[in-house]
Design an enzyme around this catalytic site. Sequence first.
Site, PDB file in Angstrom:
ATOM      1  N   GLU A 120      -9.622   5.342  16.411  1.00 16.60           N
ATOM      2  CA  GLU A 120      -8.801   5.958  15.425  1.00 16.60           C
ATOM      3  C   GLU A 120      -8.893   5.182  14.202  1.00 16.60           C
ATOM      4  O   GLU A 120      -9.031   4.022  14.009  1.00 16.60           O
ATOM      5  CB  GLU A 120      -7.388   5.965  15.931  1.00 16.60           C
ATOM      6  N   LYS A 122      -7.514   3.191  11.226  1.00 14.29           N
ATOM      7  CA  LYS A 122      -6.235   2.550  11.006  1.00 14.29           C
ATOM      8  C   LYS A 122      -5.727   2.797   9.473  1.00 14.29           C
ATOM      9  O   LYS A 122      -6.229   2.304   8.382  1.00 14.29           O
ATOM     10  CB  LYS A 122      -6.521   0.774  10.843  1.00 14.29           C
ATOM     11  N   ASP A 124      -3.766   2.691   6.265  1.00 14.79           N
ATOM     12  CA  ASP A 124      -2.904   1.601   5.391  1.00 14.79           C
ATOM     13  C   ASP A 124      -1.821   2.237   4.814  1.00 14.79           C
ATOM     14  O   ASP A 124      -1.685   2.622   3.611  1.00 14.79           O
ATOM     15  CB  ASP A 124      -3.933   1.085   4.632  1.00 14.79           C
ATOM     16  N   TYR A 230      -0.167   8.513  15.572  1.00 14.16           N
ATOM     17  CA  TYR A 230      -1.120   7.996  16.384  1.00 14.16           C
ATOM     18  C   TYR A 230      -0.591   7.478  17.691  1.00 14.16           C
ATOM     19  O   TYR A 230      -1.240   6.861  18.489  1.00 14.16           O
ATOM     20  CB  TYR A 230      -1.718   6.485  15.958  1.00 14.16           C
ATOM     21  N   CYS A 414      -3.313  -6.225 -33.354  1.00  8.95           N
ATOM     22  CA  CYS A 414      -4.264  -5.686 -32.472  1.00  8.95           C
ATOM     23  C   CYS A 414      -5.881  -6.281 -32.366  1.00  8.95           C
ATOM     24  O   CYS A 414      -6.230  -6.634 -33.420  1.00  8.95           O
ATOM     25  CB  CYS A 414      -4.442  -4.228 -33.111  1.00  8.95           C
ATOM     26  N   CYS A 417      -8.059  -4.096 -34.836  1.00 11.76           N
ATOM     27  CA  CYS A 417      -7.816  -4.011 -36.470  1.00 11.76           C
ATOM     28  C   CYS A 417      -6.912  -4.876 -37.219  1.00 11.76           C
ATOM     29  O   CYS A 417      -6.465  -5.017 -38.131  1.00 11.76           O
ATOM     30  CB  CYS A 417      -7.020  -2.382 -36.651  1.00 11.76           C
ATOM     31  N   CYS A 432      -0.558  -0.826 -30.671  1.00 14.37           N
ATOM     32  CA  CYS A 432      -1.289  -0.736 -32.094  1.00 14.37           C
ATOM     33  C   CYS A 432      -0.740   0.214 -32.801  1.00 14.37           C
ATOM     34  O   CYS A 432      -0.865   1.473 -32.441  1.00 14.37           O
ATOM     35  CB  CYS A 432      -2.484  -1.014 -32.258  1.00 14.37           C
ATOM     36  N   CYS A 438      -6.988   2.310 -36.814  1.00 11.89           N
ATOM     37  CA  CYS A 438      -7.575   1.452 -36.037  1.00 11.89           C
ATOM     38  C   CYS A 438      -8.792   1.631 -35.462  1.00 11.89           C
ATOM     39  O   CYS A 438      -8.916   2.756 -34.812  1.00 11.89           O
ATOM     40  CB  CYS A 438      -6.441   1.252 -35.013  1.00 11.89           C
TER      41      CYS A 438
HETATM   42  S1  IVH Z   1      -1.254   1.496  17.229  1.00 10.74           S
HETATM   43  C1  IVH Z   1       0.578  -1.894  19.074  1.00 10.74           C
HETATM   44  N1  IVH Z   1      -2.734   3.190  15.624  1.00 10.74           N
HETATM   45  O1  IVH Z   1      -1.162  -0.888  12.241  1.00 10.74           O
HETATM   46  C2  IVH Z   1       0.549  -1.368  17.774  1.00 10.74           C
HETATM   47  N2  IVH Z   1      -1.804   1.587  14.621  1.00 10.74           N
HETATM   48  O2  IVH Z   1      -1.410  -3.829  12.869  1.00 10.74           O
HETATM   49  C3  IVH Z   1       0.401   0.149  17.923  1.00 10.74           C
HETATM   50  N3  IVH Z   1      -1.624   1.438  12.236  1.00 10.74           N
HETATM   51  O3  IVH Z   1       2.241  -1.453  12.650  1.00 10.74           O
HETATM   52  C4  IVH Z   1      -0.138   0.637  16.862  1.00 10.74           C
HETATM   53  N4  IVH Z   1      -3.277   3.089  12.082  1.00 10.74           N
HETATM   54  O4  IVH Z   1       1.494   0.459  11.379  1.00 10.74           O
HETATM   55  C5  IVH Z   1      -1.682   2.095  15.818  1.00 10.74           C
HETATM   56  N5  IVH Z   1      -4.158   4.425  14.483  1.00 10.74           N
HETATM   57  C6  IVH Z   1      -3.211   3.468  14.459  1.00 10.74           C
HETATM   58  C7  IVH Z   1      -2.846   2.986  13.171  1.00 10.74           C
HETATM   59  C8  IVH Z   1      -2.029   1.843  13.196  1.00 10.74           C
HETATM   60  C9  IVH Z   1      -2.373   2.256  11.442  1.00 10.74           C
HETATM   61  C10 IVH Z   1      -0.884   0.431  11.732  1.00 10.74           C
HETATM   62  C11 IVH Z   1       0.606   0.458  12.182  1.00 10.74           C
HETATM   63  C12 IVH Z   1       0.758  -0.843  13.151  1.00 10.74           C
HETATM   64  C13 IVH Z   1      -0.235  -1.792  12.439  1.00 10.74           C
HETATM   65  C14 IVH Z   1      -0.704  -2.839  13.327  1.00 10.74           C
END
Ligand code: IVH
Length: 672
Positions: A120, A122, A124, A230, A414, A417, A432, A438
């Site tokens: 999956e 990850k 951010d 997730y 500036c 100028c 400026c 300018c």
């Molecule tokens: S599973 C056991 N799946 O990553 C932890 N986490 O480093 C279960 N996160 O706190 C998390 N995408 O905020 C999971 N597809 C994903 C995720 C994911 C982002 C984040 C989540 C977690 C952190 C862990």
Amino acid sequence: MSKAVDAATRADELRRQLEYHGHRYYVLDDPEISDPEYDALLNELRDLEEENEELRTPDSPTQRIGGQPLDKFHEVPHLQPMLSLANARSEEELAAWVVRSERYLTRQGVEMGDVHFVSEPKIDGLAISLVYEDGVLVRGATRGNGEVGEDVTQNLRTIGAIPLRVEDAPPLLEVRGEIYMPLSAFARLNEQRAAAGEPTFMNPRNSAAGSIRQLDPALAASRPLSMWCYGVGAVEGLEFETHHEWLDWLREHGFRVNRDVEVHDTVEQVVAACEAWQERRDRLDFEIDGVVVKVDELELQRQLGVVGREPRGAVAWKFPPTTATTTLKQVAWNVGRTGHMVPFAVLEPVQVSGVIVKLATLHNEEDLRRKDVRDGDEVIVMRAGDVIPQVVSPTSRAQGSNNRRPPPEPPERCPACDTPTIKPEGSVWTICPNRAGCPGQVFQAVKHFVGAMDIDGIGEENVRRFLAEGLINDSADLYALTSERLSGLEGFGEVSAGNLVAAIEASKEQPFERVLYGLGIPGVGYVNARNLARHMRSMSELMRASDEQLTEVEGIGPIMARTIEETLAEDRTRELVQRFRDYGLKMEEEGPAAPVEGPLAGKTLVLTGTLPNLTREDAIQRVEAAGGKVTGSVSKKTDYVVAGDDPGTKLTKAQELGTEILDEDGLLALLD
Ligand code: IVH
């Protein structure tokens, strides 16, 4: 039937319709009705609930926004701890994790062929837990310390991608996922904030986190957030054997679950999936910092257990860094198009993912202050995709050092100028004030105009030269250039001078929206200029419009409206507009207010990737001139997807839906 029963039945029906259409819009990104149609349903329900208080249930779509501002957030213990993930920093570490999991399970007597893995993205963003009791959202909380989080239910309810009610749900269901701000929305938000003189957000993650922690839900509601789910936490009354079956169930019950999640049998497949995510990372509308790999069989996950706070049954494969560490020699300054002092970093040259970086942007004063970088600091530099390298922050070693230089201040004069700079009251920016006088601002303004009017053959260097040689003093002067005057310049023959003058002349045919965009009103990018042009129809109308009337235009809020009104009222803008008019530039919108006739009448197109010849603006213009409409996302209503190089997920979506896909030639053929 009594009137009360009637009202109750209708309210229920409206609620179901609103849930259905909300799901199509926010979760599937595939609306079936227009925004006004949706609003009409919502208003009808609101009215019904107004007249019959008892019909107003907490899971009603009218109740997404409505809570009072809080004094503070309350703490809530999680039903099950929210754990962390162990990291794998390379393919080797990832493969080692797979081998380790399999070996561990073999010792427990599990057959190798019985283990599967799910990959999956990850995301951010920030982790959230949603608790549903009998299918109704009762609480949403941040991760906090993993055991106890903050109750942010009010704010989470405002997010369209989060269902308030789930059909056929078990008595208790805790859904977990990540809240994030789409990159496109983040860019828009920061653009608006900068135009309004408000501090900008450092990155999408921070702006999502900041939005969720707003005490006033109305503010949170105004921030464009979404969610990817997730997994599940505590559940009573429903069971599955595998993680992927849970994800399927969640998706089928209205939650937003990524469609590119995959199940794998072997390490090789897992590694290939991670590489595929890395490859498409830059084309997504959300930030991912790696791939999460999970053992699919839930019983095996349980057997694998938890070490510390990290389950052995999952791992986060982190993308290799696109960052490097180097020394910041000095913060230097430029002046921007609208007079703002723009800081940039002069670096000890360093290689970042294959490219030598010597200069990096620091965006603006606010960004500089927030990052607290100082001359001589050791800093982290990042490059992502094609974007300009940026300074992320000083390293912790630099931050901890006790002989750091003082924070850099914007220049007192500036850099272009030498005029003393000023900080207007209430503003966070130093500017400026010399505006038209300018050379730095004039250069940026002319460069922007040339780009907006798409004048072939005038690059940045020529703009600089024409200004330096006194051939032009502003954008309008371009139209007074003659080939005689140009051919006197070194490097310009008669032919090249003639071509350039012809290109400038040809730009007079550019539509009004481009002229307006070229004026460089702060905060008015191409899309806003186009909307303004469409709505106001002419420069005279636009100049007459009050800021209230301006807010009727799509995408223009009150703050932007004021900036537009003020800029257009300035003498220098008026003079420039008058001269453009005298030179014959278009001051009236000729394009459609309503759908027009043409080969693409009634058709909806989506553009993705870079086309070989047409710019994005050109392509949009041509499609619209042919009666078609260009929208941002692919849905069942999309007739064609025009794909160029490096197409994004829109292409994948089109393939899934079986939408007709065209290349540039295919598009041009349709226009004839
Ligand atoms: S599973 C056991 N799946 O990553 C932890 N986490 O480093 C279960 N996160 O706190 C998390 N995408 O905020 C999971 N597809 C994903 C995720 C994911 C982002 C984040 C989540 C977690 C952190 C862990």
